[in-house]
Write a protein that holds these residues in place. Structure first.
Motif, PDB file in Angstrom:
ATOM      1  N   ASP A  66      45.265  51.322  40.229  1.00 44.00           N
ATOM      2  CA  ASP A  66      44.002  50.643  39.928  1.00 44.00           C
ATOM      3  C   ASP A  66      43.193  51.336  38.842  1.00 44.00           C
ATOM      4  OD1 ASP A  66      44.517  48.592  41.643  1.00 44.00           O
ATOM      5  OD2 ASP A  66      43.292  49.367  43.284  1.00 44.00           O
ATOM      6  N   ASP A  84      44.259  49.971  32.960  1.00 48.76           N
ATOM      7  CA  ASP A  84      43.700  48.716  32.452  1.00 48.76           C
ATOM      8  C   ASP A  84      44.450  47.546  33.069  1.00 48.76           C
ATOM      9  OD1 ASP A  84      41.829  49.985  30.846  1.00 48.76           O
ATOM     10  OD2 ASP A  84      43.198  50.102  29.136  1.00 48.76           O
ATOM     11  N   GLU A  85      43.917  46.340  32.901  1.00 48.96           N
ATOM     12  CA  GLU A  85      44.449  45.176  33.613  1.00 48.96           C
ATOM     13  C   GLU A  85      45.908  44.869  33.286  1.00 48.96           C
ATOM     14  OE1 GLU A  85      43.409  40.548  34.629  1.00 48.96           O
ATOM     15  OE2 GLU A  85      42.519  41.434  32.845  1.00 48.96           O
ATOM     16  N   ARG A 110      48.355  47.626  34.445  1.00 50.21           N
ATOM     17  CA  ARG A 110      48.349  47.614  35.918  1.00 50.21           C
ATOM     18  C   ARG A 110      49.201  46.461  36.443  1.00 50.21           C
ATOM     19  NH1 ARG A 110      42.908  46.990  37.247  1.00 50.21           N
ATOM     20  NH2 ARG A 110      43.160  44.754  37.343  1.00 50.21           N
ATOM     21  N   GLY A 113      42.539  36.921  36.642  1.00 45.23           N
ATOM     22  CA  GLY A 113      43.030  37.909  35.699  1.00 45.23           C
ATOM     23  C   GLY A 113      44.549  37.880  35.586  1.00 45.23           C
ATOM     24  N   ASN A 142      46.655  40.253  36.200  1.00 46.24           N
ATOM     25  CA  ASN A 142      47.296  40.880  37.350  1.00 46.24           C
ATOM     26  C   ASN A 142      47.515  39.872  38.475  1.00 46.24           C
ATOM     27  OD1 ASN A 142      48.387  42.955  38.949  1.00 46.24           O
ATOM     28  ND2 ASN A 142      46.406  43.407  39.842  1.00 46.24           N
TER      29      ASN A 142
END
Length: 135
Positions: free
Chosen positions: A35, A38-39, A42, A114, A116
């Motif tokens: 976590d 960055d998005e 990740r 997002g 993720n």
């Protein structure tokens, strides 16, 4: 019960125990460090870890313990049939969500998620979980 059946049951139990231990390790400890990324990194790292914990052991078990072909062993349906069901059910669920939120509850509908969540929750979850729990 034959000895072959007992051995088969033993390695399946070992697989499931190992799988749940690894996944608990990922969810309870490793997630704190993932976590921090960055998005997009990740999301990609989470997908890679999920594939290595969920899919790779199944393929290895089918290849080496069952002496079979993973694709024929898992018996996937035709791509067109699967895609048709996926698109149809998705359109029905989206229409239901829009109807309930927009007309019944008078709330605004937002589909902003997002990368993720899109990758790991929407795109990969069905395929990866089906592979683990199907066979």
């Amino acid at each position: 019960m034959g000895e072959g059946v007992i051995r088969k049951q033993n390695y399946v139990w070992i697989y499931f125990i190992g799988f749940f231990v690894l996944w608990c390790f990922r969810e309870l400890w490793l997630v704190e460090y993932i976590d921090l990324l960055d998005e997009i990194p990740r999301a990609i790292l989470s997908a890679i870890i999920k594939i290595f914990v969920w899919v790779v052991p199944v393929v290895l078990l089918i290849n080496y313990k069952e002496n079979g072909d993973p694709l024929s062993y898992l018996k996937p349906r035709s791509f067109k049939e699967g895609l048709g069901w996926t698109v149809g059910v998705s359109i029905a669920l989206i229409a239901l969500i829009v109807f309930l939120n927009g007309f019944v509850l008078n709330r605004e509908v937002s589909f902003q998620i997002g990368f993720n969540k899109l990758l790991n929750t929407v795109l990969l979850v069905g395929l990866i979980e089906e592979i683990v729990f199907r066979g």
